[in-house]
Motif scaffolding. Structure first.
Motif, PDB file in Angstrom:
ATOM      1  N   SER A 312       0.815  -1.220   0.000  1.00  0.00           N
ATOM      2  CA  SER A 312       0.000   0.000   0.000  1.00  0.00           C
ATOM      3  C   SER A 312       0.846   1.267   0.000  1.00  0.00           C
ATOM      4  O   SER A 312       0.629   2.177  -0.806  1.00  0.00           O
ATOM      5  CB  SER A 312      -0.939  -0.010   1.212  1.00  0.00           C
ATOM      6  OG  SER A 312      -1.765  -1.150   1.211  1.00  0.00           O
ATOM      7  N   LEU A 313       1.831   1.321   0.911  1.00  0.00           N
ATOM      8  CA  LEU A 313       2.605   2.546   1.065  1.00  0.00           C
ATOM      9  C   LEU A 313       3.641   2.724  -0.025  1.00  0.00           C
ATOM     10  O   LEU A 313       4.003   3.860  -0.349  1.00  0.00           O
ATOM     11  CB  LEU A 313       3.288   2.555   2.437  1.00  0.00           C
ATOM     12  CG  LEU A 313       2.337   2.540   3.644  1.00  0.00           C
ATOM     13  CD1 LEU A 313       3.124   2.540   4.942  1.00  0.00           C
ATOM     14  CD2 LEU A 313       1.396   3.737   3.600  1.00  0.00           C
ATOM     15  N   GLU A 315       3.197   2.277  -3.046  1.00  0.00           N
ATOM     16  CA  GLU A 315       2.560   2.940  -4.179  1.00  0.00           C
ATOM     17  C   GLU A 315       2.585   4.458  -4.011  1.00  0.00           C
ATOM     18  O   GLU A 315       2.749   5.189  -4.993  1.00  0.00           O
ATOM     19  CB  GLU A 315       1.118   2.446  -4.313  1.00  0.00           C
ATOM     20  CG  GLU A 315       0.997   0.957  -4.618  1.00  0.00           C
ATOM     21  CD  GLU A 315      -0.444   0.495  -4.627  1.00  0.00           C
ATOM     22  OE1 GLU A 315      -1.324   1.349  -4.327  1.00  0.00           O
ATOM     23  OE2 GLU A 315      -0.706  -0.688  -4.919  1.00  0.00           O
ATOM     24  N   SER A 316       2.435   4.920  -2.763  1.00  0.00           N
ATOM     25  CA  SER A 316       2.442   6.362  -2.500  1.00  0.00           C
ATOM     26  C   SER A 316       3.845   6.893  -2.245  1.00  0.00           C
ATOM     27  O   SER A 316       4.151   8.032  -2.578  1.00  0.00           O
ATOM     28  CB  SER A 316       1.545   6.671  -1.298  1.00  0.00           C
ATOM     29  OG  SER A 316       0.236   6.188  -1.505  1.00  0.00           O
ATOM     30  N   PHE A 317       4.690   6.051  -1.603  1.00  0.00           N
ATOM     31  CA  PHE A 317       6.061   6.470  -1.282  1.00  0.00           C
ATOM     32  C   PHE A 317       7.036   5.421  -1.818  1.00  0.00           C
ATOM     33  O   PHE A 317       7.613   4.651  -1.037  1.00  0.00           O
ATOM     34  CB  PHE A 317       6.230   6.643   0.224  1.00  0.00           C
ATOM     35  CG  PHE A 317       5.173   7.498   0.868  1.00  0.00           C
ATOM     36  CD1 PHE A 317       5.266   8.879   0.834  1.00  0.00           C
ATOM     37  CD2 PHE A 317       4.071   6.920   1.499  1.00  0.00           C
ATOM     38  CE1 PHE A 317       4.294   9.674   1.414  1.00  0.00           C
ATOM     39  CE2 PHE A 317       3.112   7.704   2.087  1.00  0.00           C
ATOM     40  CZ  PHE A 317       3.211   9.084   2.043  1.00  0.00           C
TER      41      PHE A 317
END
Length: 380
Positions: A312-313, A315-317
């Motif tokens: 999940s993270l 993808e954003s970071f």
């Protein structure tokens, strides 16, 4: 809720059965109903990591062996399954060698590939080969009383060596690994129902693994394993060989990692040296440490949580997740050695102390002499 808790405390044997029942309902009924096919397949991948983490929890949490090379046994199981699936696809197309070998210019099937054209041989190899490799390595290491950081470095070096070896072998895919699988023991992987079947297989395997680890922890062997971790020399003085006790735990952890790797291949659809090297091995360890290595469910929940956060993270970071993972690992090891599973006992103790401090003390009964004096006065 309080009445249910009291009933479970009164019948301690019913507690694990209730836990297994709840887990089975969540995995076999709730998850397929609420998750999309993509998310369900992603959860199946996380369950494979959880199986590896359960073995690490036994070897590291109960036995004190910092296993930094579980990617080796994970990779053995994964590559054996991948080789069988490639051969099955080639046989279905009427080809003598898999498609990637034709592209690489290999026209004759290597000899070490041939046994894995048989499904029974493949299953036996997945179950036996990782355990045999671990038994040989454990015998050579633990009998020489290699432990602590030296064992951790040795196991990590083994994972790095295997990844480098596989990278240079074009007969098993080289750097890109093996992929493009079409079937799994005769079932088409393009069918959503068959992919859901893979999820159920992974979920059922995880429940069986949890039951196995729980039984080992509660057995006499589990007590010996903890004793070896805490006071190895005293166990030796009592007539037990700590090396044999460690070897069994190490073999069980490798056995579970091999099964997880074999399930990982059809679920994800690819296996490469990047999935079994040093970084994946450390990632397995981070999940176990964060969840709580000395508990039964801590490693499993920690592995699933870390894998979910990474997916999940990242993808954003994409560039910052590795630093976040390292910081979280340092915080847990430095300030919460018991992992997140150890927070509940601390919180429960704090709540009990707070409840005890706010509860007024019971009234003190009058002393015997005072009661006698008052009765005498009334009699007069």
């Amino acid at each position: 809720m309080t009445a249910l808790t009291e009933r479970l405390r009164a019948h301690p044997r019913a507690t694990p059965l209730v836990g297994f029942g709840v887990a089975a309902i969540l995995l076999f009924a709730v998850a397929p109903a609420v998750l999309s096919d993509f998310r369900l397949n992603l959860l199946a991948k996380f369950l494979c990591f959880a199986i590896v983490a359960a073995g690490i929890g036994l070897a590291w949490g109960r036995g004190g062996m910092l296993t930094l090379g579980q990617g080796v046994f994970f990779g053995i199981g994964a590559y054996i399954m991948a080789m069988h699936m490639q051969l099955a696809d080639a046989a279905r197309l009427g080809e003598d060698v898999p498609e990637f070998m034709q592209i690489s210019g290999i026209s004759e099937l290597p000899g070490f590939w041939q046994p894995f054209s048989s499904a029974p041989v493949t299953i036996i190899a997945i179950l036996v080969l990782p355990a045999l490799v671990a038994a040989a390595l454990g015998y050579g290491v633990f009998k020489r009383r290699v432990r602590g950081a030296y064992f951790a470095i040795l196991s990590q070096a083994l994972a790095a060596a295997l990844a480098i070896l596989l990278t240079g072998q074009q007969a098993i895919g080289g750097f890109t690994g093996l992929s493009d699988f079409r079937s799994f023991f005769g079932f088409r992987l393009s069918d959503p129902a068959n992919r859901q079947m893979l999820f159920f297989i992974a979920a059922g395997t995880l429940l069986v693994v949890v039951a196995l680890i729980r039984q080992l922890n509660r057995s006499r062997y589990g007590e010996l394993l903890v004793a070896v971790r805490d006071a190895e020399e005293r166990v030796r003085f009592l007539g037990y060989d700590p090396a044999n006790i460690k070897i069994v735990a190490y073999v069980v952890a490798a056995f579970l990692a091999g099964i997880a790797g074999a399930l990982f291949t059809p679920i994800v659809g690819i296996i490469s040296p990047a999935d079994i090297g040093v970084i994946p091995s450390i990632a397995f360890l981070i999940g176990v440490a964060i969840g709580g290595r000395t508990t039964l469910l801590g490693p499993i929940l920690g592995a699933i949580g870390v894998a979910w956060a990474q997916t999940s993270l990242s993808e954003s970071f994409p560039s910052g997740w590795t630093y976040m993972q390292g910081i979280l690992f340092i915080v847990v090891v430095g300030f919460i050695p018991a992992g997140l599973a150890g927070l509940w006992p601390l919180l429960r103790g704090w709540l009990d102390n707070r409840r005890a401090s706010t509860t007024p003390p019971p009234p003190t009964p009058p002393a015997a002499d005072t009661v006698g004096t008052e009765e005498k006065v009334e009699a007069r």
